[in-house]
Motif scaffolding. Structure first.
Motif, PDB file in Angstrom:
ATOM      1  N   ARG A  48       1.071  -1.250   0.060  1.00 26.18           N
ATOM      2  CA  ARG A  48      -0.050   0.133   0.109  1.00 26.18           C
ATOM      3  C   ARG A  48       0.917   1.234   0.169  1.00 26.18           C
ATOM      4  NH1 ARG A  48      -4.271  -0.601   4.899  1.00 26.18           N
ATOM      5  NH2 ARG A  48      -4.795   1.402   4.013  1.00 26.18           N
ATOM      6  N   ARG A  49       0.620   2.079  -0.799  1.00 27.35           N
ATOM      7  CA  ARG A  49       1.093   3.283  -1.049  1.00 27.35           C
ATOM      8  C   ARG A  49       1.429   4.302   0.496  1.00 27.35           C
ATOM      9  NH1 ARG A  49      -0.273   7.141  -5.965  1.00 27.35           N
ATOM     10  NH2 ARG A  49       0.184   5.344  -6.889  1.00 27.35           N
ATOM     11  N   ASP A  50       0.490   4.367   1.008  1.00 27.24           N
ATOM     12  CA  ASP A  50       0.441   5.048   2.401  1.00 27.24           C
ATOM     13  C   ASP A  50       1.284   4.502   3.317  1.00 27.24           C
ATOM     14  OD1 ASP A  50      -1.203   2.941   2.711  1.00 27.24           O
ATOM     15  OD2 ASP A  50      -2.801   3.807   3.838  1.00 27.24           O
ATOM     16  N   THR A  51       1.146   3.303   3.537  1.00 24.88           N
ATOM     17  CA  THR A  51       2.174   2.538   4.384  1.00 24.88           C
ATOM     18  C   THR A  51       3.852   2.945   3.831  1.00 24.88           C
ATOM     19  OG1 THR A  51       1.104   0.705   4.547  1.00 24.88           O
ATOM     20  CG2 THR A  51       2.882   0.230   5.284  1.00 24.88           C
ATOM     21  N   TYR A  55       6.475   4.885   6.247  1.00 28.26           N
ATOM     22  CA  TYR A  55       7.805   4.537   6.778  1.00 28.26           C
ATOM     23  C   TYR A  55       8.667   5.508   6.169  1.00 28.26           C
ATOM     24  CZ  TYR A  55       6.641  -0.138   8.579  1.00 28.26           C
ATOM     25  OH  TYR A  55       6.175  -1.003   9.222  1.00 28.26           O
ATOM     26  N   ALA A  56       8.834   6.058   4.978  1.00 32.22           N
ATOM     27  CA  ALA A  56       9.396   7.202   4.716  1.00 32.22           C
ATOM     28  C   ALA A  56       9.616   8.492   5.354  1.00 32.22           C
ATOM     29  CB  ALA A  56       9.027   7.611   3.399  1.00 32.22           C
ATOM     30  N   PHE A  57       8.342   8.936   6.219  1.00 26.53           N
ATOM     31  CA  PHE A  57       8.523   9.936   6.964  1.00 26.53           C
ATOM     32  C   PHE A  57       9.025   9.615   8.259  1.00 26.53           C
ATOM     33  CE2 PHE A  57       4.967  11.343   4.192  1.00 26.53           C
ATOM     34  CZ  PHE A  57       5.403  12.942   4.003  1.00 26.53           C
ATOM     35  N   TRP A  61      13.524   9.491  12.263  1.00 28.95           N
ATOM     36  CA  TRP A  61      13.342   9.389  13.495  1.00 28.95           C
ATOM     37  C   TRP A  61      14.032   7.944  13.725  1.00 28.95           C
ATOM     38  CZ3 TRP A  61      11.262   5.436  16.474  1.00 28.95           C
ATOM     39  CH2 TRP A  61      11.253   5.690  17.913  1.00 28.95           C
ATOM     40  N   MET A  62      13.707   7.125  12.965  1.00 29.43           N
ATOM     41  CA  MET A  62      14.141   5.732  13.208  1.00 29.43           C
ATOM     42  C   MET A  62      15.815   5.792  13.093  1.00 29.43           C
ATOM     43  SD  MET A  62      11.362   3.178  11.084  1.00 29.43           S
ATOM     44  CE  MET A  62      12.301   1.980  11.448  1.00 29.43           C
ATOM     45  N   VAL A  63      16.315   6.489  12.138  1.00 31.31           N
ATOM     46  CA  VAL A  63      17.706   6.417  12.026  1.00 31.31           C
ATOM     47  C   VAL A  63      18.428   7.050  13.139  1.00 31.31           C
ATOM     48  CG1 VAL A  63      19.644   7.580  10.528  1.00 31.31           C
ATOM     49  CG2 VAL A  63      17.850   6.300   9.623  1.00 31.31           C
TER      50      VAL A  63
END
Length: 343
Positions: A48-51, A55-57, A61-63
């Motif tokens: 799904r594109r929104d997923t 994750y891109a947004f 923060w994750m990094v």
């Protein structure tokens, strides 16, 4: 009359419908079937594109979390079992650092100072912030201006607050003792008397309680007015309305600020270190009363270069904060009220 015989054609068995499991296939165990089902759901959601956009947004923060929080935490946990000094070779010492924590008298002293500071600061700051929020609730249109005024000190650097402590609480020429002298009170030696060091620091840190005031003001504005009207019809006074209506309705905000302020108090460092350990005349002040846990941790790490021992100290503080937070969360079940929750 002749009879003609025809060769019988073989009868083909019907093919199983699509989706029917192959009886010859090995049956899956329950954990494996659950794992495959989760994998299929994850792959479907990933398409799904929104997923992918989500994750891109959150990837920055994750990094940042992995590089600046999780990574250093894992490294400090490993270093807590070594004698690492930041320069020489690292040698494993097992649980020696943790054993030394319970034998070092300065660890017990600094932890006692920190806990006493937290017990004084947290209730006082929360009570004062709630009182200011209640006053702002009655101001009306000017509440926005005063809310900004109360929040501005939060942006003041903590190092400046530590220096301000020395200027205001100087026993001889400080503004606090000068004001007390106007009313005939002989002020104490805030910076040299060990009994008054922590109360002075508590009063100094109250300078920056604007964030707690803003949280309480938002919670107070969310309390339904019809509850006050119903309480008034039942004959409740101001104190009864505050106790039985206001406090239960803002108990979620109170619990949040309790946890946050407790963690902040247990990690107090900047003001105490600036006032008592970072000045040119630091030897004239009482180090014992101002030796907080994080100050002693900082000394072990960057003054004595005992990185392994300091890492063990940091993990001990982490466990203490975790235990206190868990206890607060369990006790909150008795007094925290959430809208829509049935009891």
């Amino acid at each position: 009359m002749g009879t003609s015989t025809s060769s019988a054609s073989p009868v083909s068995s019907p093919e199983p419908p699509a989706g029917t499991p192959d009886p010859s296939a090995r049956p899956l165990s329950a954990p494996e079937a659950s794992r495959r089902a989760r994998t299929r759901r994850w792959l479907a959601s990933w398409r799904r594109r929104d997923t992918r956009a989500a994750y891109a947004f959150i990837s920055p923060w994750m990094v940042g979390f992995l590089a600046l929080t999780a990574g250093p935490m894992a490294a400090s946990f490993v270093l807590s079992f070594t004698n690492y000094d930041g320069i020489g070779a690292t040698r494993s010492v097992g649980l020696e650092n943790y054993r030394q924590l319970f034998e070092d008298p300065q660890v017990a002293t600094s932890m006692a100072n920190t806990l006493l500071f937290a017990l004084m600061r947290v209730p006082l700051s929360m009570a004062l912030a709630l009182a200011l929020a209640l006053l702002l609730l009655r101001v009306g249109r000017a509440a926005g201006f005063f809310r900004t005024v109360f929040y501005l000190p939060v942006m003041t650097p903590s190092v400046a607050v530590g220096i301000l402590f020395l200027l205001l609480f100087n026993g001889n020429v400080g503004l606090i003792n000068t004001a007390l002298g106007w009313v005939g009170v002989d002020g104490p030696s805030w910076t040299t008397d060990g009994a008054w060091v922590k109360p002075g620091l508590v009063l100094t840190t109250l300078w920056a309680l604007g964030s707690t005031v803003v949280i309480y003001l938002a919670a107070l504005r969310a309390v339904p007015q019809d509850l006050y009207e119903a309480a008034e019809l039942d004959g409740a006074g101001r104190w009864q309305s505050f106790r039985h209506v206001t406090l239960p309705q803002i108990s979620g905000a109170v619990f949040f600020t309790l946890v946050v302020n407790t963690i902040a108090a247990l990690q107090t460092f900047d003001e105490a270190y600036t006032a008592f350990f970072g000045t040119s005349n630091a030897q004239t002040y009482s180090h014992e009363a101002a030796l907080f846990y994080v100050v002693y941790l900082f000394q072990q790490a960057f003054q004595f270069m005992h990185m392994g021992y300091a890492s063990a100290m940091s993990w001990l503080l982490f466990v203490i904060i975790l235990v206190i937070t868990v206890l607060q969360a369990r006790l909150s079940r008795r007094f925290v009220y959430y809208e829509g929750e049935t009891r």
